[in-house]
Design an enzyme around this catalytic site. Structure first.
Site, mmCIF file in Angstrom:
data_model
loop_
_atom_site.group_PDB
_atom_site.id
_atom_site.type_symbol
_atom_site.label_atom_id
_atom_site.label_comp_id
_atom_site.label_asym_id
_atom_site.label_seq_id
_atom_site.Cartn_x
_atom_site.Cartn_y
_atom_site.Cartn_z
ATOM 1 C CB CYS A 106 -0.883 -0.015 1.248
ATOM 2 S SG CYS A 106 -1.985 1.398 1.371
ATOM 3 C CG HIS A 148 -5.572 -2.591 -0.997
ATOM 4 N ND1 HIS A 148 -4.461 -3.107 -0.375
ATOM 5 C CD2 HIS A 148 -5.414 -1.244 -0.944
ATOM 6 C CE1 HIS A 148 -3.683 -2.120 0.045
ATOM 7 N NE2 HIS A 148 -4.231 -0.975 -0.292
ATOM 8 C CD GLU A 149 -6.821 0.983 -3.783
ATOM 9 O OE1 GLU A 149 -7.041 2.046 -3.167
ATOM 10 O OE2 GLU A 149 -5.691 0.467 -3.855
ATOM 11 C CG HIS A 152 -7.385 2.531 1.136
ATOM 12 N ND1 HIS A 152 -6.614 2.851 2.231
ATOM 13 C CD2 HIS A 152 -6.529 1.930 0.265
ATOM 14 C CE1 HIS A 152 -5.362 2.453 2.028
ATOM 15 N NE2 HIS A 152 -5.288 1.883 0.850
HETATM 16 ZN ZN LIG Z 1 -3.670 1.022 -0.050
#
Ligand SMILES: [Zn+2]
Length: 195
Positions: A106, A148-149, A152
């Site tokens: 990341c 993953h995004e 976020h």
């Molecule tokens: Zn990330």
């Protein structure tokens, strides 16, 4: 756009903004466009300083904007292709396939990589820059990226998924190799598991 570069900066741990939940984008306006440009510029700038890494995706929270926007590189294998796809208000509507553990890094967690379990297939719903809703089905690495995004946008980081997995943490060395971290001495109770 020099003004954009001055206003936005890549956010890294332990900046608390990374732990906040982003808001949905109402109407795509000038500000939305500015944020997206800042995201692209920040990622490409970061990439020039990272010899062994490619910027594949970014969430708006990583430039300090708590908006549900993510960008994904159109071609992961070619650093010269500097084009991105934009996903506004992305939602994973279905998790499918099998759980696969693979390396994940990341831009906001410098030099740390994790072997993170993710679903091998996801369905994503989002809006494009014209406000039109569209859906994609992503598999393998792209499915990992979306998980993953979207994390976020909900204030979650990849390290959260592996915090209790002693064999999952690695450090990126200057030569580009990954070195396994000693969980008890280098991970547990360290800033890597920052919350
Ligand atoms: Zn990330």
């Amino acid at each position: 756009m020099p003004a954009t570069k001055l206003k936005y900066k890549l956010v890294t741990v332990p900046n608390p903004v990374l732990r906040q939940t982003s808001k949905r984008v109402g109407i795509v306006n000038e500000h939305t466009q500015e944020v997206i440009q800042a995201m692209e510029a920040s990622m490409l700038k970061w990439e020039t300083s990272r010899k062994h890494e490619v910027g594949v995706a970014l969430a708006a929270t990583q430039v300090g904007e708590l908006l549900r926007i993510i960008i994904v590189r159109n071609n992961f294998d070619d650093k010269n292709d500097r084009t991105f796809s934009v996903f506004i208000n992305p939602v994973i509507t279905k998790f499918e396939g099998t759980m696969i553990e693979d390396f994940e890094g990341c831009l906001s967690v410098k030099d740390i990589y994790g072997k993170v379990p993710r679903y091998s297939k996801v369905r994503v719903k989002a809006k494009d820059l014209t406000g039109r809703e569209f859906r994609v089905t992503a598999t393998d690495f792209l499915a990992r990226i979306f998980q993953h995004e979207v994390d976020h946008t909900n204030g979650k980081l990849f390290i959260d998924h592996i915090k209790d997995m002693p064999d999952a943490f690695y450090r990126l060395l200057p030569d580009g190799k990954l070195e396994k971290l000693d969980y008890d001495n280098e991970v547990k109770n360290s800033r890597i598991l920052w919350k």
